[in-house]
Design a protein around this motif. Structure first.
Motif, mmCIF file in Angstrom:
data_model
loop_
_atom_site.group_PDB
_atom_site.id
_atom_site.type_symbol
_atom_site.label_atom_id
_atom_site.label_comp_id
_atom_site.label_asym_id
_atom_site.label_seq_id
_atom_site.Cartn_x
_atom_site.Cartn_y
_atom_site.Cartn_z
ATOM 1 N N ARG A 1 1.301 4.215 -3.304
ATOM 2 C CA ARG A 1 0.985 5.696 -3.283
ATOM 3 C C ARG A 1 2.097 6.473 -3.757
ATOM 4 N NH1 ARG A 1 -1.317 3.545 1.549
ATOM 5 N NH2 ARG A 1 0.473 4.353 2.754
ATOM 6 N N GLN A 2 3.206 5.944 -4.263
ATOM 7 C CA GLN A 2 4.464 6.695 -4.666
ATOM 8 C C GLN A 2 4.748 6.582 -6.159
ATOM 9 O OE1 GLN A 2 5.873 8.977 -2.376
ATOM 10 N NE2 GLN A 2 4.157 7.928 -1.062
ATOM 11 N N ASN B 1 0.997 -1.142 0.069
ATOM 12 C CA ASN B 1 0.002 0.051 0.135
ATOM 13 C C ASN B 1 0.854 1.238 0.114
ATOM 14 O OD1 ASN B 1 -2.396 -1.503 0.078
ATOM 15 N ND2 ASN B 1 -2.714 -1.567 2.463
ATOM 16 N N SER B 2 1.911 1.297 0.844
ATOM 17 C CA SER B 2 2.931 2.279 0.803
ATOM 18 C C SER B 2 3.375 2.762 -0.465
ATOM 19 C CB SER B 2 3.903 2.365 1.898
ATOM 20 O OG SER B 2 3.516 2.339 3.146
#
Length: 142
Positions: free
Chosen positions: A87-88, A83-84
């Motif tokens: 998002r990038q 998930n982290s």
């Protein structure tokens, strides 16, 4: 920096670059066999402690990498990572993913040694590392 440390870094880079798809998907596909391999050796508690420490240290450089404390699933650390990373942008996600692998394997190598750590990586990632990159196992002379 030792030759074996450079070799381990190259293994990580090769495996990450060989994976197809988004950075988050590639990272997850590399973490899954590594996780399974290590849990069979050090248990889930050992793996979880090592991963949590590595994630924490990586979070210091990439603060957007944060665990979802509301999640209590056994797969939550890897899902939090996915998930982290999703998002990038790809470049930032790739750098953070590489740093997490490097931090994790640096810590592992400090505990069990560089040769065994490299051997574990090549075994877990046998589909992502060319045969010529798999090291010859050396055993201590008695």
């Amino acid at each position: 920096m030792s030759t074996s440390n450079i070799r381990r870094q190259q293994l990580i880079k090769t495996a990450m670059m060989k994976g197809e798809g988004e950075v988050a998907d590639v990272a997850l596909r590399l973490w899954q066999p590594l996780t399974a391999h290590l849990i069979s050796i050090i248990g889930s508690g050992g793996f979880d402690a090592l991963y949590a420490r590595s994630f924490y240290l990586t979070h210091a450089v990439y603060p957007w990498m944060a665990p979802n404390n509301a999640s209590h699933s056994p797969n939550s650390p890897l899902m939090d990572l996915q998930n982290s990373l999703e998002r990038q942008n790809a470049d930032e996600a790739h750098k953070a993913s590489f740093m997490l692998f490097l931090t994790f394997t640096d810590t592992l190598a400090s505990l069990i040694g560089e040769p065994l750590t490299t051997s574990i990586l090549t075994s877990a990632w046998s589909d992502n590392v060319p045969e010529r990159d798999i090291p010859i196992k050396e055993f201590p002379h008695e």
